[in-house]
Write a protein that holds these residues in place. Structure first.
Motif, mmCIF file in Angstrom:
data_model
loop_
_atom_site.group_PDB
_atom_site.id
_atom_site.type_symbol
_atom_site.label_atom_id
_atom_site.label_comp_id
_atom_site.label_asym_id
_atom_site.label_seq_id
_atom_site.Cartn_x
_atom_site.Cartn_y
_atom_site.Cartn_z
ATOM 1 N N LEU A 8 -11.528 -44.502 -18.610
ATOM 2 C CA LEU A 8 -11.969 -43.204 -18.107
ATOM 3 C C LEU A 8 -12.446 -42.337 -19.275
ATOM 4 C CD1 LEU A 8 -8.885 -42.574 -15.782
ATOM 5 C CD2 LEU A 8 -11.101 -43.516 -15.092
ATOM 6 N N HIS A 10 -13.896 -38.758 -20.479
ATOM 7 C CA HIS A 10 -14.013 -37.358 -20.065
ATOM 8 C C HIS A 10 -15.331 -36.747 -20.523
ATOM 9 C CE1 HIS A 10 -13.316 -35.653 -24.105
ATOM 10 N NE2 HIS A 10 -12.439 -36.623 -24.273
ATOM 11 N N GLY A 16 -8.743 -36.228 -22.224
ATOM 12 C CA GLY A 16 -8.295 -37.291 -21.337
ATOM 13 C C GLY A 16 -7.400 -36.820 -20.216
ATOM 14 N N TRP A 19 -8.307 -36.539 -16.446
ATOM 15 C CA TRP A 19 -8.231 -37.707 -15.571
ATOM 16 C C TRP A 19 -6.823 -37.959 -15.050
ATOM 17 C CZ3 TRP A 19 -12.374 -39.610 -13.499
ATOM 18 C CH2 TRP A 19 -13.597 -39.635 -14.196
ATOM 19 N N ASN A 20 -5.841 -37.138 -15.427
ATOM 20 C CA ASN A 20 -4.452 -37.449 -15.083
ATOM 21 C C ASN A 20 -4.214 -37.730 -13.601
ATOM 22 O OD1 ASN A 20 -3.747 -37.315 -17.741
ATOM 23 N ND2 ASN A 20 -2.516 -35.451 -17.579
ATOM 24 N N SER A 23 -5.590 -41.161 -13.044
ATOM 25 C CA SER A 23 -4.864 -42.182 -13.804
ATOM 26 C C SER A 23 -3.541 -42.534 -13.153
ATOM 27 C CB SER A 23 -4.609 -41.695 -15.236
ATOM 28 O OG SER A 23 -5.806 -41.490 -15.933
ATOM 29 N N VAL A 33 -4.960 -48.552 -17.371
ATOM 30 C CA VAL A 33 -5.878 -47.417 -17.486
ATOM 31 C C VAL A 33 -5.861 -46.909 -18.920
ATOM 32 C CG1 VAL A 33 -6.447 -45.101 -16.657
ATOM 33 C CG2 VAL A 33 -5.441 -46.766 -15.080
ATOM 34 N N THR A 35 -7.731 -43.869 -21.467
ATOM 35 C CA THR A 35 -8.555 -42.654 -21.492
ATOM 36 C C THR A 35 -8.856 -42.279 -22.942
ATOM 37 O OG1 THR A 35 -6.560 -41.285 -21.353
ATOM 38 C CG2 THR A 35 -7.698 -41.755 -19.302
#
Length: 242
Positions: A8, A10, A16, A19-20, A23, A33, A35
């Motif tokens: 992922l 950002h 990052g 995206w939590n 994720s 995963v 990031t």
């Protein structure tokens, strides 16, 4: 084929942690995963960093995901390292070779496409900058009204406080390689996006032949409506796994 790793990437004014919500859900489904940081200082260098990350930090198939400017980066990095089998764009730029962020936003109706950028951005120099380059921060009013208008006030204030600036030079760097020309793609279009208007997202996704999902969401749909991004990523992953 083994289950793909989800990477992922950002966009601007984020890290990052943006995206939590996505994720956590993907990890609960058993996906690995990652990031990585997006450096936000220039298309060529940012893409080279992500390509190097993919080459060194992943093994086996990868689903590469980008939000906003992260879409520019994954487009340029997707064929540069690692075994990228699918691309997913979430409220993202999907540029063609030669295009820049400013090219795409020009005349689009974006809240950032204004005659005086200081009306929506705060600009500041940074050490080691190329001559004339500056970093751009979103004004608080821009976050509240155009960037994350469907989040709670508390979450919008967190974005204002923690945003990572993007160098203006990153917005004028041309795309050198369009990975979507050879890698299948999915796109999540936020219909209430005021940064990359929905019509602009649709046009880019159609050109790329992406499988498109639409959601009534702001530019940060992966925060306000994370399940939509999760569903697109899982669909991409399932296509890879066969």
């Amino acid at each position: 084929m083994p289950t793909p790793t989800i990477v992922l990437v950002h966009g601007a004014w984020a890290d990052g942690s943006s995206w939590n919500p996505v994720s956590v859900e993907l990890q609960s489904r058993g996906f690995e995963v990652l990031t990585p940081p997006n450096l936000l200082h220039g298309v060529a260098g940012d893409a080279a960093y992500i390509a190097s990350f993919l080459e060194q930090r992943t093994s086996g198939p990868v689903v590469l995901v980008g939000h906003s400017y992260g879409g520019v980066v994954i487009t340029n990095a997707g064929t540069g390292g690692g075994d990228v089998k699918a691309l997913v764009y979430v409220n993202a730029f999907i540029p063609d070779v030669g295009e820049t962020v400013f090219d795409i936003l020009g005349g689009s109706g974006s809240a950032l496409d204004v005659p005086d950028p200081t009306a929506v951005l705060d600009l500041a120099g940074y050490p080691g900058a190329p001559e004339g380059d500056v970093e751009a921060f979103l004004k608080p009013s821009t976050v509240h009204e155009a960037f994350a208008q469907d989040l709670s006030e508390a979450d919008r204030l967190l974005i204002v406080a923690s945003q990572r600036p993007i160098a203006l030079g990153a917005n004028i760097g041309p795309t050198e390689t369009a990975a979507w020309q050879s890698i299948p793609s999915w796109a999540v279009v936020g219909t209430a996006d005021r940064v990359i208007p929905a019509d602009t997202q649709r046009r880019m996704a159609e050109r790329a032949g992406s499988t498109v999902t639409e959601v009534d969401a702001s530019h940060v749909s992966m925060v306000s409506h994370p399940q939509v991004a999760v569903d697109a990523i899982v669909a991409a992953a399932e296509s890879v796994a066969g």
